[in-house]
Design an enzyme around this catalytic site. Structure first.
Site, PDB file in Angstrom:
ATOM      1  N   GLU A 104     -12.138   3.473  -1.474  1.00  7.79           N
ATOM      2  CA  GLU A 104     -11.664   4.607  -2.288  1.00  7.79           C
ATOM      3  C   GLU A 104     -11.345   4.184  -3.718  1.00  7.79           C
ATOM      4  OE1 GLU A 104      -8.308   6.104  -0.152  1.00  7.79           O
ATOM      5  OE2 GLU A 104      -9.547   6.837   1.501  1.00  7.79           O
ATOM      6  N   VAL A 105     -10.895   2.940  -3.856  1.00  6.06           N
ATOM      7  CA  VAL A 105     -10.536   2.440  -5.191  1.00  6.06           C
ATOM      8  C   VAL A 105     -11.519   1.331  -5.545  1.00  6.06           C
ATOM      9  CG1 VAL A 105      -8.753   1.398  -6.625  1.00  6.06           C
ATOM     10  CG2 VAL A 105      -8.098   2.993  -4.794  1.00  6.06           C
ATOM     11  N   HIS A 114      -6.976  -5.653   2.298  1.00  8.01           N
ATOM     12  CA  HIS A 114      -5.786  -5.131   2.970  1.00  8.01           C
ATOM     13  C   HIS A 114      -5.280  -6.210   3.926  1.00  8.01           C
ATOM     14  CE1 HIS A 114      -6.806  -0.714   2.211  1.00  8.01           C
ATOM     15  NE2 HIS A 114      -7.956  -1.313   1.946  1.00  8.01           N
ATOM     16  N   HIS A 137     -10.319  -5.286  -3.541  1.00  8.70           N
ATOM     17  CA  HIS A 137      -9.012  -5.557  -2.914  1.00  8.70           C
ATOM     18  C   HIS A 137      -9.206  -5.842  -1.441  1.00  8.70           C
ATOM     19  CE1 HIS A 137      -9.860  -1.246  -2.635  1.00  8.70           C
ATOM     20  NE2 HIS A 137      -9.243  -1.275  -1.468  1.00  8.70           N
ATOM     21  N   ASP A 181       0.860  -1.186   0.000  1.00 10.47           N
ATOM     22  CA  ASP A 181       0.000   0.000   0.000  1.00 10.47           C
ATOM     23  C   ASP A 181       0.899   1.240   0.000  1.00 10.47           C
ATOM     24  OD1 ASP A 181      -3.205   0.563   0.985  1.00 10.47           O
ATOM     25  OD2 ASP A 181      -1.771   2.222   1.121  1.00 10.47           O
ATOM     26  N   ILE A 182       0.530   2.215  -0.803  1.00  9.29           N
ATOM     27  CA  ILE A 182       1.348   3.425  -0.968  1.00  9.29           C
ATOM     28  C   ILE A 182       1.340   4.277   0.311  1.00  9.29           C
ATOM     29  CG2 ILE A 182      -0.367   5.090  -1.839  1.00  9.29           C
ATOM     30  CD1 ILE A 182       1.607   5.601  -4.177  1.00  9.29           C
TER      31      ILE A 182
END
Ligand code: AMP
Length: 111
Positions: free
Chosen positions: A99-100, A106, A104, A33-34
């Site tokens: 948000e995306v 985490h 996905h 994760d960025i």
């Protein structure tokens, strides 16, 4: 909502945006994760075009679903988290913090 082919994770799959890759299989991509919220914070995404967990569970093939969760376990092994433990978070929908809009999960270490 329709799947947006230009979402950031779609671009990562296409190689148009770089990522710190942890693992890639036929079915998944796992990358850092960025903006990490723990020492280890990795996202696992299916390669198929699914907006969120509901879309994935409803529309992905058995093979894709199995391939996804096998990829999650391979990622856990690669991160050496199988004994230490970890948290998995999934956001669904804007009201759920998503948000995306490419499904996905985490994976977060407990530190
Ligand atoms: P979510 O709120 O579940 O949709 O989480 C989206 C996550 O994607 C956030 O934790 C972001 O930090 C992460 N993120 C956004 N852009 C990137 C990127 N280019 N590479 C890696 N992670 C990203």
């Amino acid at each position: 909502m329709n799947y947006d082919n230009e979402n950031i994770f779609a671009k990562i799959i296409k190689g148009e945006i770089p990522s710190e890759k942890i693992l890639e299989t036929d079915f998944i991509l796992a990358f850092n994760d960025i903006s990490p919220k723990a020492k280890i914070h990795v996202l696992v995404i299916p390669k198929g075009k699914y907006i969120d967990i509901y879309d994935f569970n409803k529309n992905a093939s058995r093979e894709e679903i199995l391939g996804f969760w096998e990829g999650v376990n391979e990622t856990i092994q690669k991160l050496k988290l199988e004994e230490l433990g970890f948290q998995i978070k999934i956001h669904k929908g804007e009201s759920g913090g998503q948000e995306v809009f490419h499904f996905h999960i985490h994976i977060l270490s407990n530190d």
